[in-house]
Enzyme design. Structure first.
Site, PDB file in Angstrom:
ATOM      1  N   GLN A  22      -7.350  14.833   2.997  1.00 45.53           N
ATOM      2  CA  GLN A  22      -6.679  13.974   2.032  1.00 45.53           C
ATOM      3  C   GLN A  22      -7.470  13.836   0.737  1.00 45.53           C
ATOM      4  OE1 GLN A  22      -6.129   9.495   2.769  1.00 45.53           O
ATOM      5  NE2 GLN A  22      -4.087  10.359   2.662  1.00 45.53           N
ATOM      6  N   PHE A  26       0.844  -1.193   0.000  1.00 44.84           N
ATOM      7  CA  PHE A  26       0.000   0.000   0.000  1.00 44.84           C
ATOM      8  C   PHE A  26       0.880   1.244   0.000  1.00 44.84           C
ATOM      9  CE2 PHE A  26      -4.417   1.346   0.742  1.00 44.84           C
ATOM     10  CZ  PHE A  26      -5.083   0.225   0.293  1.00 44.84           C
ATOM     11  N   HIS A  42     -11.286  12.614   0.301  1.00 50.48           N
ATOM     12  CA  HIS A  42     -11.422  11.253   0.808  1.00 50.48           C
ATOM     13  C   HIS A  42     -11.447  11.163   2.329  1.00 50.48           C
ATOM     14  CE1 HIS A  42     -11.090   6.947   0.692  1.00 50.48           C
ATOM     15  NE2 HIS A  42      -9.936   6.924   1.315  1.00 50.48           N
ATOM     16  N   ARG A  75      -0.418   9.383  -0.642  1.00 48.18           N
ATOM     17  CA  ARG A  75      -1.514   9.939  -1.425  1.00 48.18           C
ATOM     18  C   ARG A  75      -1.358  11.417  -1.754  1.00 48.18           C
ATOM     19  NH1 ARG A  75      -6.314   6.695   1.745  1.00 48.18           N
ATOM     20  NH2 ARG A  75      -5.711   4.704   0.836  1.00 48.18           N
ATOM     21  N   THR A  84      -9.903   1.632  -4.829  1.00 50.63           N
ATOM     22  CA  THR A  84      -8.945   1.491  -3.729  1.00 50.63           C
ATOM     23  C   THR A  84      -7.495   1.557  -4.190  1.00 50.63           C
ATOM     24  OG1 THR A  84      -8.088   0.014  -2.044  1.00 50.63           O
ATOM     25  CG2 THR A  84      -9.157  -1.041  -3.892  1.00 50.63           C
ATOM     26  N   GLU A  85      -6.660   2.061  -3.255  1.00 52.51           N
ATOM     27  CA  GLU A  85      -5.216   2.050  -3.484  1.00 52.51           C
ATOM     28  C   GLU A  85      -4.721   0.609  -3.614  1.00 52.51           C
ATOM     29  OE1 GLU A  85      -3.004   5.185  -1.362  1.00 52.51           O
ATOM     30  OE2 GLU A  85      -1.993   3.491  -0.419  1.00 52.51           O
ATOM     31  N   ASP A 126     -21.152  15.282  12.063  1.00 45.00           N
ATOM     32  CA  ASP A 126     -22.053  15.637  13.175  1.00 45.00           C
ATOM     33  C   ASP A 126     -21.304  15.758  14.508  1.00 45.00           C
ATOM     34  OD1 ASP A 126     -23.845  15.371  11.167  1.00 45.00           O
ATOM     35  OD2 ASP A 126     -25.087  13.831  12.119  1.00 45.00           O
ATOM     36  N   HIS A 129      -7.766  11.454  -2.394  1.00 48.25           N
ATOM     37  CA  HIS A 129      -7.362  10.123  -2.842  1.00 48.25           C
ATOM     38  C   HIS A 129      -7.083  10.215  -4.333  1.00 48.25           C
ATOM     39  CE1 HIS A 129      -7.171   5.879  -3.587  1.00 48.25           C
ATOM     40  NE2 HIS A 129      -7.377   5.609  -2.319  1.00 48.25           N
ATOM     41  N   ARG A 151      -2.587  11.022   5.902  1.00 47.10           N
ATOM     42  CA  ARG A 151      -2.738   9.664   6.405  1.00 47.10           C
ATOM     43  C   ARG A 151      -2.228   8.648   5.395  1.00 47.10           C
ATOM     44  NH1 ARG A 151      -6.860   5.528   5.744  1.00 47.10           N
ATOM     45  NH2 ARG A 151      -7.977   6.883   4.329  1.00 47.10           N
ATOM     46  N   SER A 196      -6.384   4.023   8.800  1.00 47.98           N
ATOM     47  CA  SER A 196      -7.608   4.509   9.433  1.00 47.98           C
ATOM     48  C   SER A 196      -8.407   3.365  10.054  1.00 47.98           C
ATOM     49  CB  SER A 196      -8.477   5.262   8.436  1.00 47.98           C
ATOM     50  OG  SER A 196      -9.692   5.575   9.049  1.00 47.98           O
ATOM     51  N   LEU A 197      -8.573   2.283   9.309  1.00 47.89           N
ATOM     52  CA  LEU A 197      -9.257   1.126   9.910  1.00 47.89           C
ATOM     53  C   LEU A 197      -8.480   0.686  11.145  1.00 47.89           C
ATOM     54  CD1 LEU A 197     -10.389  -1.044   6.839  1.00 47.89           C
ATOM     55  CD2 LEU A 197     -11.691   0.643   8.139  1.00 47.89           C
ATOM     56  N   LEU A 210     -14.734   5.672  -5.196  1.00 42.84           N
ATOM     57  CA  LEU A 210     -13.327   5.330  -4.968  1.00 42.84           C
ATOM     58  C   LEU A 210     -12.905   4.040  -5.664  1.00 42.84           C
ATOM     59  CD1 LEU A 210     -10.772   6.017  -3.151  1.00 42.84           C
ATOM     60  CD2 LEU A 210     -11.566   4.104  -1.774  1.00 42.84           C
TER      61      LEU A 210
HETATM   62  C1  LIG Z   1     -14.566   4.753   0.020  1.00 43.38           C
HETATM   63  C2  LIG Z   1     -13.642   4.676   1.189  1.00 43.38           C
HETATM   64  C3  LIG Z   1     -12.683   3.681   1.256  1.00 43.38           C
HETATM   65  C4  LIG Z   1     -11.801   3.610   2.338  1.00 43.38           C
HETATM   66  N1  LIG Z   1     -10.881   2.603   2.402  1.00 43.38           N
HETATM   67  C5  LIG Z   1     -10.080   2.484   3.495  1.00 43.38           C
HETATM   68  C6  LIG Z   1      -9.186   1.399   3.640  1.00 43.38           C
HETATM   69  O1  LIG Z   1      -9.103   0.504   2.806  1.00 43.38           O
HETATM   70  N2  LIG Z   1      -8.412   1.340   4.737  1.00 43.38           N
HETATM   71  C7  LIG Z   1      -8.465   2.291   5.723  1.00 43.38           C
HETATM   72  O2  LIG Z   1      -7.747   2.173   6.710  1.00 43.38           O
HETATM   73  N3  LIG Z   1      -9.324   3.328   5.610  1.00 43.38           N
HETATM   74  C8  LIG Z   1     -10.134   3.440   4.529  1.00 43.38           C
HETATM   75  N4  LIG Z   1     -10.999   4.496   4.432  1.00 43.38           N
HETATM   76  C9  LIG Z   1     -11.157   5.398   5.569  1.00 43.38           C
HETATM   77  C10 LIG Z   1     -11.947   4.697   6.647  1.00 43.38           C
HETATM   78  O3  LIG Z   1     -12.827   3.792   6.074  1.00 43.38           O
HETATM   79  C11 LIG Z   1     -12.746   5.673   7.492  1.00 43.38           C
HETATM   80  O4  LIG Z   1     -11.929   6.697   7.968  1.00 43.38           O
HETATM   81  C12 LIG Z   1     -13.346   4.947   8.688  1.00 43.38           C
HETATM   82  O5  LIG Z   1     -14.027   3.801   8.266  1.00 43.38           O
HETATM   83  C13 LIG Z   1     -14.266   5.845   9.475  1.00 43.38           C
HETATM   84  O6  LIG Z   1     -14.838   5.082  10.501  1.00 43.38           O
HETATM   85  P1  LIG Z   1     -15.652   5.762  11.690  1.00 43.38           P
HETATM   86  O7  LIG Z   1     -16.074   4.672  12.585  1.00 43.38           O
HETATM   87  O8  LIG Z   1     -14.869   6.873  12.245  1.00 43.38           O
HETATM   88  O9  LIG Z   1     -16.899   6.410  10.970  1.00 43.38           O
HETATM   89  P2  LIG Z   1     -18.040   5.787  10.036  1.00 43.38           P
HETATM   90  O10 LIG Z   1     -17.757   4.420   9.581  1.00 43.38           O
HETATM   91  O11 LIG Z   1     -18.316   6.827   9.026  1.00 43.38           O
HETATM   92  O12 LIG Z   1     -19.255   5.665  11.015  1.00 43.38           O
HETATM   93  C14 LIG Z   1     -19.856   6.793  11.603  1.00 43.38           C
HETATM   94  C15 LIG Z   1     -21.050   6.327  12.379  1.00 43.38           C
HETATM   95  O13 LIG Z   1     -21.544   7.399  13.133  1.00 43.38           O
HETATM   96  C16 LIG Z   1     -22.927   7.477  12.969  1.00 43.38           C
HETATM   97  N5  LIG Z   1     -23.328   8.876  13.123  1.00 43.38           N
HETATM   98  C17 LIG Z   1     -22.838   9.962  12.494  1.00 43.38           C
HETATM   99  N6  LIG Z   1     -23.467  11.066  12.926  1.00 43.38           N
HETATM  100  C18 LIG Z   1     -24.365  10.666  13.850  1.00 43.38           C
HETATM  101  C19 LIG Z   1     -25.325  11.321  14.654  1.00 43.38           C
HETATM  102  N7  LIG Z   1     -25.500  12.649  14.609  1.00 43.38           N
HETATM  103  N8  LIG Z   1     -26.084  10.587  15.480  1.00 43.38           N
HETATM  104  C20 LIG Z   1     -25.951   9.238  15.547  1.00 43.38           C
HETATM  105  N9  LIG Z   1     -25.066   8.570  14.798  1.00 43.38           N
HETATM  106  C21 LIG Z   1     -24.282   9.273  13.965  1.00 43.38           C
HETATM  107  C22 LIG Z   1     -23.223   6.947  11.601  1.00 43.38           C
HETATM  108  O14 LIG Z   1     -24.546   6.462  11.550  1.00 43.38           O
HETATM  109  C23 LIG Z   1     -22.194   5.823  11.505  1.00 43.38           C
HETATM  110  O15 LIG Z   1     -22.715   4.665  12.078  1.00 43.38           O
HETATM  111  C24 LIG Z   1     -11.888   4.576   3.361  1.00 43.38           C
HETATM  112  C25 LIG Z   1     -12.857   5.573   3.297  1.00 43.38           C
HETATM  113  C26 LIG Z   1     -13.705   5.640   2.217  1.00 43.38           C
HETATM  114  C27 LIG Z   1     -14.702   6.774   2.168  1.00 43.38           C
END
Ligand SMILES: Cc1cc2nc3c(=O)[nH]c(=O)nc-3n(C[C@H](O)[C@H](O)[C@H](O)COP(=O)(O)OP(=O)(O)OC[C@H]3O[C@@H](n4cnc5c(N)ncnc54)[C@H](O)[C@@H]3O)c2cc1C
Length: 575
Positions: A221, A100, A334, A267, A235-236, A202, A223, A379, A384-385, A233
């Site tokens: 960032q 990656f 991204h 990136r 993926t990378e 939010d 992408h 990043r 991030s995961l 997207l």
């Molecule tokens: C297309 C794409 C591909 C990616 N690929 C990778 C990858 O391969 N590897 C990697 O490491 N990272 C990747 N990333 C980045 C990574 O996926 C994200 O940064 C990460 O998944 C974000 O997780 P999170 O739990 O912070 O938020 P999210 O998964 O966005 O979850 C947020 C949660 O909060 C809830 N929520 C939001 N606001 C409110 C509210 N007001 N009230 C109640 N609930 C609310 C939503 O319902 C949701 O359940 C990718 C991102 C994207 C967009």
């Protein structure tokens, strides 16, 4: 969900509020992988991962947090494996890992295979695994409940949230010894974004309205490989599997810019090179406004095994069969590197007097909405995961320790719901004004124009004025349909109040940072002998803090001291 799992398993009462069904969170869209130095397929260890992440962050990441994340990585990945995560496998049964961007062996010498993957559906698999474990542990989900505001008492401690039950339109107070924000990013402040529509920042809005600063919001960032015109997207992991970026002459241009890492440079770097190619007239297509990602040499078998979703995306969003022809791509918004400032336990921290990191009791933040500062100014993919797993678990553990000590809830203040009720009352009583989506559209246009891949000081300064003008209109958004049940117009109007906080934080912080660093690249601060790559460590090796009230900025130092290992001092970044 990684945090709530720790709580539920410890026997605490845990309520998970979510705007959408848990498995539809944006994490479901993550394709490429989770970074961890398992060393299953090439020699690796956490020190290499640590080095790459510090360098990737353009030295803005805090080295204590980065060390913690990289050291914990193998543990949380194996834990996930034992939860039932369906990783791809090597012939010997170990977890499959792909190369990656920016991930290297031996401190930048050559690419390493560090991204633990489940085909190109890693986030999907991870989200389902964590959801199932939470169901098993009896976590209580409040599905389609939108959190609106934090409740802070007179001492500033967080004692709960207000929330809207979307189905009924009722507003509730949820009292909690602890509130953890894991609300994801605000990628929807931009017009061209790989992010889900629910990513409206939010948690950032809630924090900002409650007087908590937002950190490093100028760093967004891009992408490199969003499908041109669609934003979806690719993926990378494509480039991890061997895909190549080409310009209109068919040239593999990344060889010129990054002789060692080529297409797998980080990136921010690859995005700028693509933009450079387009600017210099080597873009593809009738308008010469994109480059192409070529996977044809990988063969249909590999593509269908390792990148099945990418194959579908090519077909559905670009009408391209990626096994036969290259696909048009452009850099697309991204990921937000900034967010709510936390320490390595996920506790939200703010400056107070001489103290940089005073803990806000009862409030935690984890994931993309948080800024523990492992990503700094840029990043690395797959981190991030990993950030979610490491800091979700750490925050969960910390909450368990403190919550078990605190026997009772603190009293709710008398004005607990006042802010929320005032926001809703304004919408209810409005008889004229603008539609939420029109204002949101202008936020996105303004941000895209003034805070894109290449920034100029003039454009950012104009952007600050422009976004502040749009902000004034947020107060006059009207709700024509005032019905209660599943009124998505009300939800959108409330989301715009969060979008604008994230947008103003971004624009204000960006215009103030008079250097180039990581994803924040400003034409006016170009490469010079005094400031290589335009980076000015003398004045700007520090974190930005943006306060919504008065749109005030403050700064705090970057932590260059890791927990146990040696610090990596700032150097010029090249690949
Ligand atoms: C297309 C794409 C591909 C990616 N690929 C990778 C990858 O391969 N590897 C990697 O490491 N990272 C990747 N990333 C980045 C990574 O996926 C994200 O940064 C990460 O998944 C974000 O997780 P999170 O739990 O912070 O938020 P999210 O998964 O966005 O979850 C947020 C949660 O909060 C809830 N929520 C939001 N606001 C409110 C509210 N007001 N009230 C109640 N609930 C609310 C939503 O319902 C949701 O359940 C990718 C991102 C994207 C967009």
């Amino acid at each position: 969900m990684r945090a709530s799992l720790q709580l539920a398993r410890a026997g605490l009462n845990v309520a998970v509020l979510t705007k959408v069904f848990p498995t539809r969170s944006h994490t479901v869209a993550a394709q490429g992988g989770i970074g961890a130095s398992l060393g299953n397929m090439s020699e690796d260890n956490w020190h290499y991962h640590f080095f790459d992440t510090v360098k990737g962050s353009d030295w803005l990441g805090d080295q204590d947090a980065i060390e913690f994340m990289c050291r914990e990585a193998p543990k949380v990945v194996y834990e996930l494996e034992h939860f039932g995560m369906p990783f791809d496998r090597n012939p010997d049964g170990t977890i499959y890992q792909r190369p990656f961007g920016g991930h290297t062996a031996n401190y930048g010498e050559k690419p390493v295979q560090r991204a633990c993957a489940a085909a190109d559906r890693t986030g999907h698999a991870m989200l389902h695994t964590l959801y199932q474990q939470n169901v098993k542990a009896r976590t209580q989900f409040f599905v389609e409940w939108m959190a609106l505001d934090l409740i802070r008492d007179a001492e500033g401690d967080v004692v709960g949230v207000t929330a809207l039950e979307m189905e009924t339109g009722e507003v509730h107070i949820l009292e909690g010894k602890t509130v953890l924000l894991a609300t994801g990013g605000a990628g929807r402040i931009f017009a061209a974004s790989t992010n889900a529509f629910i990513n409206t920042g939010d948690g950032l809005g809630m924090a900002a309205r409650a007087g908590i600063p937002l950190q490093d919001m100028e760093f967004w960032q891009f992408h490199p490989t969003g499908v041109a015109g669609a934003g979806v997207l690719l993926t990378e992991g494509c480039r991890g599997e061997g895909a190549i970026l080409r310009n209109a002459n068919g040239e593999r241009f990344m060889e010129r810019y990054a002789p060692t890492l080529k297409d797998l440079a980080p990136r921010d770097f690859v995005s700028r090179c693509m933009d450079q190619e387009i600017k210099e007239g080597r873009g593809c297509g009738p308008n010469k406004d994109y480059v192409v990602l070529d996977m044809t040499h990988l063969g249909a078998e590999t593509i269908l095994k390792r990148l099945p979703s990418v194959f579908e995306i090519g077909h559905n969003f670009a009408n391209v069969d990626i096994t036969k022809e290259p696909i048009p791509v452009v850099p697309t918004i991204h990921y937000q590197m900034g967010g709510i400032p936390t320490n390595i336990h996920g506790q939200v921290v703010v400056p107070s007097g001489d103290v940089h990191n005073k803990i806000i009791n009862g409030l935690y933040a984890v994931g993309e909405c948080a800024c523990v500062s492992v990503h700094g100014a840029n990043r690395l993919g797959t981190n991030s995961l990993l950030d979610l797993l490491v800091f979700g678990r750490a925050a969960g553990n910390h909450i368990v320790d403190t919550a078990l000590k605190a026997k009772s809830h603190k009293a709710l203040p008398a004005d607990a719901a006042d802010r929320t009720l005032a926001r809703l009352a304004r919408l209810e009583s409005s008889t004229s004004g603008e539609y939420a989506q029109d204002v949101a559209g202008d936020i996105r246009k303004t941000m895209q124009q003034h805070a894109g891949v290449f920034r100029t000081q003039k454009s950012m300064d104009e952007g600050v004025k422009a976004i502040n003008e749009v902000a004034k209109r947020v107060g006059s958004i009207t709700l024509k349909d005032k019905s209660k049940v599943f009124n998505t117009a009300r939800i959108e109007a409330l989301e715009v109040e969060n979008l604008i906080e994230a947008a103003q934080a971004t624009m204000t912080s960006a215009a103030a940072r008079t250097e180039s660093r990581g994803a924040h690249t400003v034409d006016d601060y170009a490469d010079s002998p005094e400031f290589p790559n335009g980076r000015n460590d003398k004045d700007w090796l520090k974190h930005t803090l943006y306060y919504s009230e008065g749109r005030r900025l403050a700064y705090k130092p970057v932590n260059l001291k890791p927990l146990t290992t040696e610090s990596i001092p700032p150097k010029v970044r090249s690949f």
